[in-house]
Design a protein around this motif. Structure first.
Motif, PDB file in Angstrom:
ATOM      1  N   SER A 114     -28.595  27.716 -13.417  1.00  0.00           N
ATOM      2  CA  SER A 114     -27.328  28.264 -12.859  1.00  0.00           C
ATOM      3  C   SER A 114     -26.073  28.344 -13.868  1.00  0.00           C
ATOM      4  CB  SER A 114     -26.995  27.346 -11.712  1.00  0.00           C
ATOM      5  OG  SER A 114     -26.190  26.442 -12.252  1.00  0.00           O
ATOM      6  N   TYR A 115     -24.879  28.718 -13.748  1.00  0.00           N
ATOM      7  CA  TYR A 115     -23.967  28.711 -14.634  1.00  0.00           C
ATOM      8  C   TYR A 115     -23.356  27.368 -14.640  1.00  0.00           C
ATOM      9  CZ  TYR A 115     -24.486  33.709 -14.054  1.00  0.00           C
ATOM     10  OH  TYR A 115     -24.890  35.081 -14.097  1.00  0.00           O
ATOM     11  N   MET A 116     -23.805  26.343 -13.913  1.00  0.00           N
ATOM     12  CA  MET A 116     -23.403  25.019 -14.437  1.00  0.00           C
ATOM     13  C   MET A 116     -23.783  24.613 -15.859  1.00  0.00           C
ATOM     14  SD  MET A 116     -21.468  23.959 -11.861  1.00  0.00           S
ATOM     15  CE  MET A 116     -21.138  22.357 -11.957  1.00  0.00           C
ATOM     16  N   ASP A 117     -25.084  25.196 -16.086  1.00  0.00           N
ATOM     17  CA  ASP A 117     -25.939  24.794 -17.310  1.00  0.00           C
ATOM     18  C   ASP A 117     -26.030  26.075 -18.085  1.00  0.00           C
ATOM     19  OD1 ASP A 117     -26.249  21.953 -17.016  1.00  0.00           O
ATOM     20  OD2 ASP A 117     -27.308  22.611 -15.142  1.00  0.00           O
ATOM     21  N   TYR A 118     -26.189  27.188 -17.904  1.00  0.00           N
ATOM     22  CA  TYR A 118     -26.291  28.413 -18.569  1.00  0.00           C
ATOM     23  C   TYR A 118     -25.170  29.058 -19.061  1.00  0.00           C
ATOM     24  CZ  TYR A 118     -28.536  32.484 -20.670  1.00  0.00           C
ATOM     25  OH  TYR A 118     -28.916  33.520 -21.645  1.00  0.00           O
ATOM     26  N   CYS A 119     -24.758  28.789 -20.170  1.00  0.00           N
ATOM     27  CA  CYS A 119     -23.477  29.267 -20.670  1.00  0.00           C
ATOM     28  C   CYS A 119     -23.338  30.610 -20.955  1.00  0.00           C
ATOM     29  CB  CYS A 119     -22.965  28.434 -21.815  1.00  0.00           C
ATOM     30  SG  CYS A 119     -21.295  28.551 -22.106  1.00  0.00           S
ATOM     31  N   MET A 120     -22.588  31.506 -20.180  1.00  0.00           N
ATOM     32  CA  MET A 120     -22.418  32.882 -20.363  1.00  0.00           C
ATOM     33  C   MET A 120     -20.926  32.907 -21.271  1.00  0.00           C
ATOM     34  SD  MET A 120     -24.522  34.815 -19.235  1.00  0.00           S
ATOM     35  CE  MET A 120     -23.843  36.626 -19.074  1.00  0.00           C
ATOM     36  N   PRO A 121     -20.850  33.929 -22.179  1.00  0.00           N
ATOM     37  CA  PRO A 121     -19.357  33.733 -22.912  1.00  0.00           C
ATOM     38  C   PRO A 121     -18.479  34.016 -21.989  1.00  0.00           C
ATOM     39  CG  PRO A 121     -20.883  35.779 -23.384  1.00  0.00           C
ATOM     40  CD  PRO A 121     -21.775  34.838 -22.792  1.00  0.00           C
ATOM     41  N   ARG A 122     -17.342  33.581 -22.321  1.00  0.00           N
ATOM     42  CA  ARG A 122     -16.026  34.117 -21.512  1.00  0.00           C
ATOM     43  C   ARG A 122     -14.933  34.728 -22.305  1.00  0.00           C
ATOM     44  NH1 ARG A 122     -16.905  29.044 -16.937  1.00  0.00           N
ATOM     45  NH2 ARG A 122     -18.443  28.700 -18.664  1.00  0.00           N
ATOM     46  N   PRO A 124     -19.338  23.419 -21.985  1.00  0.00           N
ATOM     47  CA  PRO A 124     -19.173  24.743 -22.446  1.00  0.00           C
ATOM     48  C   PRO A 124     -19.590  25.680 -21.209  1.00  0.00           C
ATOM     49  CG  PRO A 124     -20.711  23.961 -23.983  1.00  0.00           C
ATOM     50  CD  PRO A 124     -20.441  22.672 -22.923  1.00  0.00           C
ATOM     51  N   ALA A 125     -20.694  25.422 -20.209  1.00  0.00           N
ATOM     52  CA  ALA A 125     -20.706  25.953 -19.106  1.00  0.00           C
ATOM     53  C   ALA A 125     -20.160  25.948 -18.078  1.00  0.00           C
ATOM     54  CB  ALA A 125     -22.570  25.985 -18.899  1.00  0.00           C
ATOM     55  N   SER A 126     -20.131  24.585 -17.340  1.00  0.00           N
ATOM     56  CA  SER A 126     -19.528  24.486 -16.199  1.00  0.00           C
ATOM     57  C   SER A 126     -18.083  24.316 -16.286  1.00  0.00           C
ATOM     58  CB  SER A 126     -19.981  23.205 -15.502  1.00  0.00           C
ATOM     59  OG  SER A 126     -19.620  22.114 -16.157  1.00  0.00           O
ATOM     60  N   ARG A 127     -17.537  23.918 -17.263  1.00  0.00           N
ATOM     61  CA  ARG A 127     -16.136  23.635 -17.770  1.00  0.00           C
ATOM     62  C   ARG A 127     -15.769  22.392 -17.092  1.00  0.00           C
ATOM     63  NH1 ARG A 127     -13.708  28.445 -20.248  1.00  0.00           N
ATOM     64  NH2 ARG A 127     -15.443  29.320 -21.336  1.00  0.00           N
ATOM     65  N   TYR A 128     -16.522  21.538 -16.418  1.00  0.00           N
ATOM     66  CA  TYR A 128     -16.341  20.356 -16.019  1.00  0.00           C
ATOM     67  C   TYR A 128     -16.229  19.410 -17.549  1.00  0.00           C
ATOM     68  CZ  TYR A 128     -17.222  20.622 -10.974  1.00  0.00           C
ATOM     69  OH  TYR A 128     -17.266  20.767  -9.717  1.00  0.00           O
ATOM     70  N   ALA A 129     -15.893  18.006 -17.221  1.00  0.00           N
ATOM     71  CA  ALA A 129     -15.569  17.140 -18.309  1.00  0.00           C
ATOM     72  C   ALA A 129     -17.034  16.615 -18.826  1.00  0.00           C
ATOM     73  CB  ALA A 129     -14.858  15.972 -17.997  1.00  0.00           C
ATOM     74  N   ILE A 130     -17.416  16.984 -20.064  1.00  0.00           N
ATOM     75  CA  ILE A 130     -18.302  16.047 -20.574  1.00  0.00           C
ATOM     76  C   ILE A 130     -17.779  14.685 -21.019  1.00  0.00           C
ATOM     77  CG2 ILE A 130     -19.515  15.939 -22.959  1.00  0.00           C
ATOM     78  CD1 ILE A 130     -20.659  18.644 -22.667  1.00  0.00           C
ATOM     79  N   SER A 177     -26.510  11.460 -20.250  1.00  0.00           N
ATOM     80  CA  SER A 177     -27.450  12.221 -21.258  1.00  0.00           C
ATOM     81  C   SER A 177     -28.093  13.394 -20.691  1.00  0.00           C
ATOM     82  CB  SER A 177     -28.512  11.338 -21.897  1.00  0.00           C
ATOM     83  OG  SER A 177     -29.013  12.061 -22.950  1.00  0.00           O
ATOM     84  N   ASP A 178     -27.734  14.579 -21.133  1.00  0.00           N
ATOM     85  CA  ASP A 178     -28.280  15.638 -20.729  1.00  0.00           C
ATOM     86  C   ASP A 178     -28.577  16.858 -21.768  1.00  0.00           C
ATOM     87  OD1 ASP A 178     -25.640  16.989 -20.847  1.00  0.00           O
ATOM     88  OD2 ASP A 178     -25.046  16.194 -18.917  1.00  0.00           O
ATOM     89  N   ILE A 179     -28.875  18.109 -21.277  1.00  0.00           N
ATOM     90  CA  ILE A 179     -28.948  18.959 -22.136  1.00  0.00           C
ATOM     91  C   ILE A 179     -27.703  19.494 -23.215  1.00  0.00           C
ATOM     92  CG2 ILE A 179     -30.978  20.122 -21.350  1.00  0.00           C
ATOM     93  CD1 ILE A 179     -29.281  22.327 -20.035  1.00  0.00           C
ATOM     94  N   HIS A 180     -26.606  19.265 -22.617  1.00  0.00           N
ATOM     95  CA  HIS A 180     -25.304  19.359 -23.279  1.00  0.00           C
ATOM     96  C   HIS A 180     -24.985  18.259 -24.235  1.00  0.00           C
ATOM     97  CE1 HIS A 180     -25.417  22.916 -20.765  1.00  0.00           C
ATOM     98  NE2 HIS A 180     -25.260  22.114 -19.606  1.00  0.00           N
ATOM     99  N   ALA A 181     -25.194  17.038 -23.862  1.00  0.00           N
ATOM    100  CA  ALA A 181     -24.550  16.006 -24.604  1.00  0.00           C
ATOM    101  C   ALA A 181     -25.680  14.723 -24.491  1.00  0.00           C
ATOM    102  CB  ALA A 181     -23.194  15.757 -24.065  1.00  0.00           C
ATOM    103  N   SER A 182     -26.066  14.317 -25.820  1.00  0.00           N
ATOM    104  CA  SER A 182     -26.780  13.067 -25.549  1.00  0.00           C
ATOM    105  C   SER A 182     -25.773  11.732 -25.278  1.00  0.00           C
ATOM    106  CB  SER A 182     -27.479  12.822 -26.965  1.00  0.00           C
ATOM    107  OG  SER A 182     -26.426  12.648 -27.957  1.00  0.00           O
ATOM    108  N   ALA A 183     -26.302  10.677 -24.944  1.00  0.00           N
ATOM    109  CA  ALA A 183     -25.494   9.517 -24.773  1.00  0.00           C
ATOM    110  C   ALA A 183     -24.656   9.157 -26.091  1.00  0.00           C
ATOM    111  CB  ALA A 183     -26.278   8.436 -24.239  1.00  0.00           C
TER     112      ALA A 183
END
Ligand SMILES: Cc1cc2nc3c(=O)[nH]c(=O)nc-3n(C[C@H](O)[C@H](O)[C@H](O)COP(=O)(O)OP(=O)(O)OC[C@H]3O[C@@H](n4cnc5c(N)ncnc54)[C@H](O)[C@@H]3O)c2cc1C
Lengths: 796, 264
Positions: A712-720, B179-185, B239-245
């Motif tokens: 989903s777009y929560m994890d797949y990062c589309m360019p904005r 980068p994807a969700s724009r929530y805080a890492i 820890s997830d695909i966007h940022a390790s611990a």
């Protein structure tokens, strides 16, 4: 010279379709509703690999509103065929690729998460979904294989029992002996292993399909989100459902983006059409975004080793590529030609490399099928080429721009025969490189790097000089290379009695702006106002035939078909005019919208001729039919070869690993340009997608479970927009030689040229740390980790 | 989405009564988290009780040394508020970094804190500023409010009504976005208050936490260099695909340092 400077060829006319799209007046597949329509919910596999042991339909059928439930077994029993693959590739030992069946609903076994298992059809979409939740399916999980390097290991689980080592084909191309010899004699060999990351296409409009059946006429209609409705009619009618073309209409109305993902014949199209025939009611399906992630064909996904041999002056002597190309679990329509015919034939790039050898193995895995995605094989080529050239430049201590220049095909060498089948008709790589270097202030870069270093950030610059093969494609060449279709295009130019014109094209517009560009083209060729020209596409009942839009072919192939039809119209008009003006046909010339007797002021306007053709009271009836409606098929002589230079400049923040693009320059050669504003738009969009691939996007699977972790777009990062900056785009256009319009195509260039420019820039930024390569997407985490590792290694 | 009964009460008392009377009632504020969950059929509440019609739940006012913000105040309203910008600019900035304009125009302070997504921004501000949450039953200090991943101290039938933020001397929020969700890492909210320096970290762990080591170092020397050498422990970080611990731990330091630099 142009009597229509505001709208003719070369004018930046605003897109006439935009009013419709921007004000919500578009007519997309999901906007269409048929009387009595039912709704389908596709039940998809939660497992990457499993046998289907039992399906109990009863609870689903008992669910309110549910009308029918069908499974793969039902389809097999009814004789539904397999979704065909359009391109036959032979392995190096001469054996044909292995083509496992692909029944629209999978009988017996599921092979990827999202695989279609059953369809529940109900009065409403919610009821179909409720019913689907009650369908009781018993699976037995099987070991799955997700990563390609794992899939080709001996003893790996098999996606298909009949495909040893999961190898669909093992293809080779080029001159191995010459390459081996050159490598033995080389002064330097640069070598790199790299991955071209798997992407999810993410068209804004999800796929949708409505099957309809008219019991009165026995005619089927499929409304679908397709880039090529005639191809879908042919494939689905002839191979899957056994419906003759004369009883099957396929409509691809407004389509909200395709990027390749809507070329292919998908299971859902066959499912709703077949179900409509059984239920005698229309059946509608629209994907939700989660379904798109696990059922739209993905793009790229190559694992490659590339080697480049050079002499002591940096001249390229030979290139060798070894690639594993992911096919996913099934062969999608054009999957097999992407990593071969559309990929390795471009390995010369813009260079004079005399010897080239490619080995490509197509691999089945328990993942979503992989097929063409904006650029289709050519971004993969450009990435490996432009990366290895930079690696070689670095290792030999030659400036990357200079190394490229030393190896460019000279501007006076066209037509240029590459060692990998293609013959380039035209080009001027030096000029676009120089334009881009100047615009990017390449000469002043080191000062900017030093200034950035004082701020504690790494700055880098990266060049990519790309070429692509577009205008797909000469049918005989395609046939010789394994293509199972011709790739000509058709057009019909219908002049109405009062002189307005309807143009029917076999191409399809889903973001490209054909309704504008093609109207400009016809208006210019006929010298009639653009407002009097309408473009029709996307309906097999309106357009005689067509191969659709992909491979930057619409103008170079479809536009040429239109031009041919226009010529026929003009020629017939001349005959009518000669009769009316009592002159010889040879003396009639067509200019500025008038048929004129050369050297006189005797003329007939285009509209008068049109009226005469339809009201033929005074008409050469013995020799000429009434009416003014001409059609043409055009088969291209050659591909077209857009090329250019992209330069990217980045800053990398070592504290966070964040890469910021601080400048992006593109200087392209697209041949003759019809609408420069639309070309700019295509380039901007393409670069955005290329930057997406380079920095942001990547489809990641859990290697054990086969679940998509970026679903989903929560994890797949589309360019904005805020990931990007204002690109500086310009063109230096060398007209194509092999088509009369001189056009080359611009739809994919941005996505092809840009990824290596971005990655080369990042590698350059980090070069002082000894970084040779960074895989895509260069996420902050990845870049930060590389910096940490390199710094730790240096400290040790 | 499954079917549900929809209610739009006019008072907190009515909302509480509706909740009590429902089989499985759920409050809905901006709906930015709840509705996607329903659309994906991940929840099946019997009743939705919309707080949008309850009067007195939204608005921003100054009460002595504190800003009191109603639970139904949208992120957009906080971000644009002259009052907030003047009193606690870091808080206005934080609200402006949440999601996109559509989300900011729907999503609410109450919804955000009651949901307590580990990657949400507001919890950092509440904890760093020593805010208190007022419900229909009691007042809860922020540090006791956020109890775990998606968990709060709220009891059944308890509705958050407002949050009181003591006005700090200075404060700032820096956020490293997914980068994807724009929530805080990782989000670091640093506040200099009369009672001392407080550093709250959101995004990095299962729920917001105070980084006491940094608070001590900054109390001695309020400068970016004071946190430069510190290392947040990576244990217990997400820890997830966007940022390790490990990466998150490093970003905790970098974001804190940058927040300090903004203030100092
Ligand atoms: C695309 C997108 C991007 C986002 N990005 C960010 C981001 O960057 N940072 C961030 O912090 N957040 C982000 N969010 C979350 C968003 O900002 C909201 O804060 C969040 O969705 C909850 O607020 P809401 O008002 O929409 O609550 P709702 O979704 O309506 O409710 C959430 C939960 O809180 C409960 N609830 C709501 N109000 C109360 C109350 N007064 N008392 C008791 N319980 C209550 C509900 O019952 C529900 O369980 C994002 C959301 C989306 C959709």
């Amino acid at each position: 010279m142009n009597a229509l400077p505001e709208t003719g060829i070369g004018a930046p006319v605003r897109r006439r379709e935009d009013f419709r799209f921007l004000t919500g007046r578009g007519n997309y597949t999901d906007d269409i509703n048929r009387p009595g329509q039912l709704h389908a919910w596709i039940v998809r596999s939660p497992h990457a690999h499993a046998t289907i042991d039992a399906i109990d339909k009863a609870p689903a059928l008992a669910s309110p509103g549910v009308v029918a439930v069908y499974t793969g077994a039902d389809m097999v029993k009814a004789g539904v065929g397999s979704l065909p693959c359009g391109w036959l590739i032979h392995s190096r030992d001469g054996t044909p690729m292995i083509e496992p069946p692909h029944i629209p609903l999978s009988p017996e076994r599921v092979r990827h998460v999202g695989d279609q298992v059953a369809v529940v059809i109900a009065e409403t979409r919610q009821q179909a979904r409720d019913g689907a939740e009650r369908l009781a399916i018993t699976y037995s999980e099987l070991p799955a294989v997700i990563s390609m390097p794992d899939a080709v290991k001996p003893g790996a689980p098999l996606v298909w029992d009949q495909v040893p080592q999961n190898s669909c084909y093992d293809w080779e191309f080029g001159d191995k002996a010459a390459v081996d010899k050159a490598f033995q004699e080389a002064h330097h060999i640069a070598r790199l292993e790299l991955v071209n990351n798997r992407l999810v296409p993410n068209a804004m409009e999800p796929r949708a399909a409505i099957g309809d059946f008219d019991r009165g006429t026995g005619e089927y209609t499929l409304y679908t989100t397709s880039q090529n409705p005639h191809v879908i009619r042919l494939l689905m009618g002839a191979y899957v459902l056994n419906i003759p073309e004369s009883k099957l209409r396929v409509v691809a109305p407004d389509v909200g983006g395709g990027f390749g993902s809507k070329i292919f014949h998908y299971a859902e199209e066959a499912i709703v059409t077949w179900a409509a025939g059984k239920l005698h009611r229309a059946v509608k399906w629209t994907a939700d975004r989660s379904e798109s992630f696990m059922s739209d064909a993905h793009g790229r996904d190559h694992v490659t080793t590339v080697e480049l041999a050079l002499d002591k002056d940096g001249k390229f002597l030979a290139l060798h590529e070894h690639t594993l190309a992911n096919m996913g679990a099934y062969l999608s329509t054009f999957s097999t030609c992407i990593p071969t015919i559309l990929h390795s034939t471009l390995l010369a790039g813009v260079y004079t490399t005399p010897a080239i050898y490619a080995e490509v193995r197509a691999v089945f895995t328990n993942t979503v099928p992989v097929d063409a995605y904006r650029g289709a094989g050519r971004p993969e080529t450009t990435f490996l080429l432009e990366r290895i050239v930079d690696v070689a430049a670095d290792e030999m201590g030659i400036d990357p721009a200079e190394l490229r220049r030393r190896n460019f095909i000279p501007t006076d060498a066209f037509p240029y025969q590459t060692p990998v089948a293609l013959q380039y008709d035209s080009g001027d790589y030096f000029t676009t490189l120089d334009m881009a270097l100047k615009e990017a202030d390449y000469a002043g870069f080191e000062a900017r790097r030093a200034e950035a270093a004082r701020r504690g950030v790494y700055r880098g610059i990266g060049i990519s000089t790309y070429i692509e093969a577009c205008g797909i494609a000469p049918s005989q060449v395609v046939g010789a290379l394994g293509g199972r279709a011709g790739l000509y295009e058709s057009a019909e130019v219908r002049v109405h009695p009062t002189g307005s014109v309807t143009v029917f094209t076999g191409t399809h517009s889903h973001g490209q702006g054909h309704e504008t560009t093609f109207a400009q083209l016809v208006s210019d060729l006929l010298q009639v106002p653009m407002e009097s020209v309408e473009i029709v596409h996307g309906d097999t009942n309106k357009v005689a035939f067509g191969m659709g839009t992909y491979g930057s072919r619409s103008l170079a192939v479809g536009g040429m078909a239109i031009m041919k039809a226009v010529e026929k119209v003009v020629n017939k008009g001349k005959k009518i005019a000669a009769h009316l003006l009592e002159a010889s046909e040879a003396d009639i010339e067509y200019k500025d919208g008038k048929f004129q007797v050369a050297g006189t002021d005797k003329s007939k306007a285009f509209g008068e001729i049109a009226l005469t053709a339809y009201v033929p009271h005074n008409y050469p009836m013995e020799t000429l039919e009434p009416g003014l409606d001409e059609s043409a098929f055009y088969d291209p002589k050659n591909f077209t070869f857009p090329s250019g230079t992209h330069i990217c400049e980045v800053e990398v923040d070592p504290d966070t690993g964040v890469t910021t693009i601080v400048n992006f320059v593109a200087a392209d050669d697209f041949g003759r340009i019809i609408n420069p504003m639309i070309v700019d738009g295509q380039v901007h969009g393409g670069i955005a997608q290329g930057v997406g691939q380079a920095l942001l996007e990547g489809c990641i699977y859990d290697e054990k479970s086969g679940q998509i972790l970026t679903g989903s777009y929560m994890d797949y990062c589309m360019p904005r927009a805020d990931d990007l900056l204002n690109f500086k785009v310009s063109t230096h256009n060398v007209p194509a030689v092999d088509n009369a319009l001189g056009v080359k195509g611009c739809g994919e260039a941005g996505a092809i040229g840009s990824p290596p420019a971005v990655i080369n820039a990042i590698v350059d930024a980090l070069s002082s740390l000894g970084v040779r390569h960074v895989e895509m997407p260069a996420t902050p985490l990845k870049v930060w980790q590389i910096i940490q590792d390199k710094r730790a290694a240096k400290a040790a | 989405m499954y079917d549900f009964a929809y209610h739009k009460p006019a008072s907190v008392a009515d909302a509480v009564a509706l909740l009590a009377g429902a089989d499985d009632g759920k409050l809905v504020a901006g709906g930015m988290t709840l509705l996607p969950t329903l659309k994906q059929r991940l929840a099946q509440p019997s009743d939705l009780i919309d707080l949008g019609g309850v009067s007195g739940l939204s608005g921003i006012r100054r009460e002595g040394d504190a800003l009191v913000i109603g639970a139904m105040t949208t992120h957009g309203a906080v971000a644009a508020s002259a009052e907030v910008k003047a009193a606690i600019p870091g808080l206005a900035e934080l609200a402006g970094l949440i999601g996109d304009p559509q989300v900011r125009n729907r999503g609410t302070l109450g919804g955000s804190i009651c949901n307590n997504d580990p990657a949400a921004d507001y919890p950092g501000a509440l904890v760093a500023l020593g805010a208190t949450v007022t419900t229909n039953q009691r007042t809860i200090p922020a540090e006791e409010f956020f109890t775990g991943m998606f968990e709060t101290a709220l009891e059944e039938g308890e509705i958050a009504q407002s949050v009181s933020f003591p006005i700090p001397e200075k404060s700032a929020y820096t956020k490293f976005r997914n980068p994807a969700s724009r929530y805080a890492i990782v989000g670091a909210y640093v506040a200099r208050t009369a009672a001392g320096v407080r550093v709250a970290i959101t995004g990095a762990g299962p729920t917001v936490f105070r980084w006491k080591e940094a608070e001590a170092a900054l109390s001695a020397n309020f400068a970016p260099s004071a946190v430069e050498g510190l290392k947040a422990p990576a244990t217990n970080l997400n820890s997830d695909i966007h940022a390790s611990a490990e990466y998150r731990a490093h970003l905790v330091m970098v974001m804190t340092k940058r927040a300090v630099a903004e203030i100092a």
